[in-house]
Design an enzyme around this catalytic site. Structure first.
Site, mmCIF file in Angstrom:
data_model
loop_
_atom_site.group_PDB
_atom_site.id
_atom_site.type_symbol
_atom_site.label_atom_id
_atom_site.label_comp_id
_atom_site.label_asym_id
_atom_site.label_seq_id
_atom_site.Cartn_x
_atom_site.Cartn_y
_atom_site.Cartn_z
ATOM 1 N N GLN A 70 -15.186 6.536 4.357
ATOM 2 C CA GLN A 70 -13.931 6.148 5.001
ATOM 3 C C GLN A 70 -12.993 7.351 5.102
ATOM 4 O O GLN A 70 -12.756 8.061 4.124
ATOM 5 C CB GLN A 70 -13.269 5.009 4.191
ATOM 6 N N ASP A 88 -21.484 6.300 11.565
ATOM 7 C CA ASP A 88 -20.214 6.615 12.231
ATOM 8 C C ASP A 88 -20.435 7.497 13.456
ATOM 9 O O ASP A 88 -19.538 7.609 14.306
ATOM 10 C CB ASP A 88 -19.308 7.402 11.267
ATOM 11 N N LYS A 97 -15.307 -4.533 6.126
ATOM 12 C CA LYS A 97 -16.650 -4.027 6.456
ATOM 13 C C LYS A 97 -17.677 -4.662 5.530
ATOM 14 O O LYS A 97 -18.735 -5.111 5.977
ATOM 15 C CB LYS A 97 -16.699 -2.500 6.309
#
Ligand code: GUN
Length: 299
Positions: free
Chosen positions: A99, A122, A55
């Protein structure tokens, strides 16, 4: 040999990343700011470390700023929430991603709730989940189902009235995927481990999205001839044919059998996986445009 088109997720993701990078340039000229993405990793999980590294690299390659925060596995929930509050108020940070999974002693709902919904790239915050559920245009949409939808729409000009079966009811993939397909006017079935006659349900589907995390669960004869099959599964399985102790990645669909029946199908690896990070970059750009008052990007 089958006639199924194997959908090239790597090429798809590369094209999306290029469009994002172009729009990042345009935003920099307009607002003299580059989008910033903060990624928070708790603990040492090897798979999560690889995701986070990828990422960060792809964020920088797209012309954005990457901020990485690595915290020890025994960090307290309070310390993590303090970090998130700081990121919420940091003007250089337009997107925040924590995460998952988090260690058991941390309540992941509380952590996701603490993220400013505007920065929730997200799309996991209840505000964004709610916006998606009611069809609000400014919902931040979870990256994996968004990538799946882009690939499905590339195959079908109009999804209206098609039967879609989503296998798996997670908050990350299954539920938002079902909402996205419903918004495209599909007739949606959300199936899961308790669904009766799962094979029969799958066989009726023009679009089949498998996201259960069980290797090769969807058999070739569960697939309707000509269907579009999207395999979200990333399962590590033993591969003794590659040598002692070797492993390989396998999807939730028995690819070798399904490719003979499907109209189009994503492989594993190289299908949905690369699209997830590309969509994260896209969401970060969209979030930055919203926060800077710029027009929505064309991506
Ligand atoms: N872990 C596995 N997939 C994801 C994802 O899409 N977002 C986050 N934050 N964690 C994950």
């Amino acid at each position: 040999m089958s006639d199924a088109r194997v959908i090239d997720g790597k090429a798809f993701a590369e094209a999306l990343r290029r469009r994002v990078a172009d729009e990042v340039h345009r935003l920099r000229d307009y607002a003299h700011t580059v989008p910033g993405l903060a990624v928070v990793l708790v603990g040492e999980d090897p798979a999560s470390q690889i995701y986070v590294r990828n990422k960060g690299r792809q964020t920088v390659e797209a012309g954005m700023q990457s901020f990485e925060h690595r915290l020890p596995a025994d960090v307290t929930e309070g310390e993590l929430l303090t970090l998130i509050h700081g990121l919420n108020h940091d003007a250089a940070v337009h997107g925040i991603l924590v995460q998952l999974p988090l260690p058991d002693h941390i309540d992941s709902h509380a952590v996701i709730d603490a993220i400013d919904p505007q920065k929730d790239v997200d799309g996991f915050h209840v505000v964004n989940a709610g916006r998606l559920a009611v069809g609000a245009p400014d919902a931040m949409v979870p990256c994996t189902p968004l990538g799946c939808l882009m690939m499905i729409k590339d195959r079908h000009d109009d999804l209206s009235g098609l039967r879609a079966l989503v296998l798996g009811r997670s908050n990350i993939v299954g539920k938002p995927m079902a909402a996205l397909l419903l918004a495209e006017h599909c007739t949606v079935t959300l199936a899961h481990s308790r669904t009766r006659d799962l094979a029969g349900e799958c066989r009726r589907a023009d679009i089949l999205v498998a996201a259960v995390g069980r290797p090769a669960m969807v058999k070739g004869d569960w697939v309707k001839p000509g269907a579009t099959v999207i395999d979200v599964g990333i399962n590590r399985v033993d591969a003794p044919e590659r040598g002692p102790g070797k492993t390989r990645l396998a999807g939730d669909v028995d690819f070798a059998a399904a490719v003979e029946v499907a109209g189009a199908i994503t492989p594993v690896p190289g299908g949905v996986g690369p699209m997830t990070i590309a969509c994260l970059l896209r969401n970060t750009l969209v979030a930055a445009c919203q926060q800077l008052g710029a027009d929505p990007p064309d991506v």
